[in-house]
Design a protein around this motif. Sequence first.
Motif, PDB file in Angstrom:
ATOM      1  N   UNK A 178       5.098  23.662   2.000  1.00 14.77           N
ATOM      2  CA  UNK A 178       5.311  23.949   0.579  1.00 14.77           C
ATOM      3  C   UNK A 178       3.986  23.910  -0.187  1.00 14.77           C
ATOM      4  N   UNK A 179       3.165  22.932   0.104  1.00 10.82           N
ATOM      5  CA  UNK A 179       1.875  22.828  -0.582  1.00 10.82           C
ATOM      6  C   UNK A 179       0.971  24.004  -0.232  1.00 10.82           C
ATOM      7  N   UNK A 180       0.967  24.399   1.033  1.00 12.38           N
ATOM      8  CA  UNK A 180       0.173  25.564   1.449  1.00 12.38           C
ATOM      9  C   UNK A 180       0.643  26.835   0.750  1.00 12.38           C
ATOM     10  N   UNK A 221      -0.351  26.781  -2.863  1.00 16.68           N
ATOM     11  CA  UNK A 221      -1.795  26.974  -2.968  1.00 16.68           C
ATOM     12  C   UNK A 221      -2.198  28.415  -2.737  1.00 16.68           C
ATOM     13  N   UNK A 222      -1.560  29.058  -1.747  1.00 15.17           N
ATOM     14  CA  UNK A 222      -1.912  30.450  -1.466  1.00 15.17           C
ATOM     15  C   UNK A 222      -1.389  31.382  -2.549  1.00 15.17           C
ATOM     16  N   UNK A 223      -0.370  30.953  -3.290  1.00 15.32           N
ATOM     17  CA  UNK A 223       0.123  31.728  -4.434  1.00 15.32           C
ATOM     18  C   UNK A 223      -0.658  31.405  -5.708  1.00 15.32           C
ATOM     19  N   UNK A 262       0.853  -1.183   0.000  1.00 23.79           N
ATOM     20  CA  UNK A 262       0.000   0.000   0.000  1.00 23.79           C
ATOM     21  C   UNK A 262       0.887   1.229   0.000  1.00 23.79           C
ATOM     22  N   UNK A 263       0.664   2.144  -0.931  1.00 21.68           N
ATOM     23  CA  UNK A 263       1.398   3.400  -0.991  1.00 21.68           C
ATOM     24  C   UNK A 263       0.576   4.519  -0.385  1.00 21.68           C
ATOM     25  N   UNK A 264       1.185   5.272   0.520  1.00 18.78           N
ATOM     26  CA  UNK A 264       0.508   6.384   1.181  1.00 18.78           C
ATOM     27  C   UNK A 264       1.280   7.669   0.956  1.00 18.78           C
ATOM     28  N   UNK A 265       0.550   8.753   0.797  1.00 16.79           N
ATOM     29  CA  UNK A 265       1.159  10.077   0.785  1.00 16.79           C
ATOM     30  C   UNK A 265       0.893  10.708   2.136  1.00 16.79           C
ATOM     31  N   UNK A 266       1.926  11.063   2.835  1.00 16.16           N
ATOM     32  CA  UNK A 266       1.792  11.679   4.143  1.00 16.16           C
ATOM     33  C   UNK A 266       2.288  13.112   4.110  1.00 16.16           C
ATOM     34  N   UNK A 267       2.181  13.757   5.243  1.00 15.01           N
ATOM     35  CA  UNK A 267       2.718  15.096   5.369  1.00 15.01           C
ATOM     36  C   UNK A 267       1.671  16.190   5.419  1.00 15.01           C
ATOM     37  N   UNK A 268       0.449  15.865   5.037  1.00 14.57           N
ATOM     38  CA  UNK A 268      -0.589  16.878   5.156  1.00 14.57           C
ATOM     39  C   UNK A 268      -0.799  17.186   6.637  1.00 14.57           C
ATOM     40  N   UNK A 317      -0.966  28.570  -7.167  1.00 15.28           N
ATOM     41  CA  UNK A 317      -0.180  27.682  -8.027  1.00 15.28           C
ATOM     42  C   UNK A 317      -0.664  26.247  -7.851  1.00 15.28           C
ATOM     43  N   UNK A 318      -1.966  26.084  -8.026  1.00 14.13           N
ATOM     44  CA  UNK A 318      -2.560  24.757  -7.830  1.00 14.13           C
ATOM     45  C   UNK A 318      -2.005  23.736  -8.813  1.00 14.13           C
ATOM     46  N   UNK A 319      -1.568  24.208  -9.980  1.00 14.60           N
ATOM     47  CA  UNK A 319      -0.949  23.299 -10.946  1.00 14.60           C
ATOM     48  C   UNK A 319       0.322  22.687 -10.364  1.00 14.60           C
ATOM     49  N   UNK A 320       1.103  23.485  -9.643  1.00 19.21           N
ATOM     50  CA  UNK A 320       2.328  22.988  -9.019  1.00 19.21           C
ATOM     51  C   UNK A 320       2.004  22.007  -7.896  1.00 19.21           C
TER      52      UNK A 320
END
Length: 75
Positions: A51-53, A56-58, A8-14, A60-63
Amino acid sequence: MAGTSGVIGLLGGMSWGSSALYHRGLNESVQRQFDAHHNARSVTLTLDYEELLRLGSDDRRDAVGDILHNAAVRV
């Protein structure tokens, strides 16, 4: 778990707290199905939520999408 080879692959860090809950839930489920000596075969790629926040605030949802996509491909 003989004969199973899935990982199972998980993405963490949120949120590290939610990542811990996911791992706990997966392993508790496996232990209920098999026994206390089995764990879920999993790999987690932890992202930097800051980094994601920022992206997103800039607006740059594509990024953000690219980062999530590339991470998902890796796990």
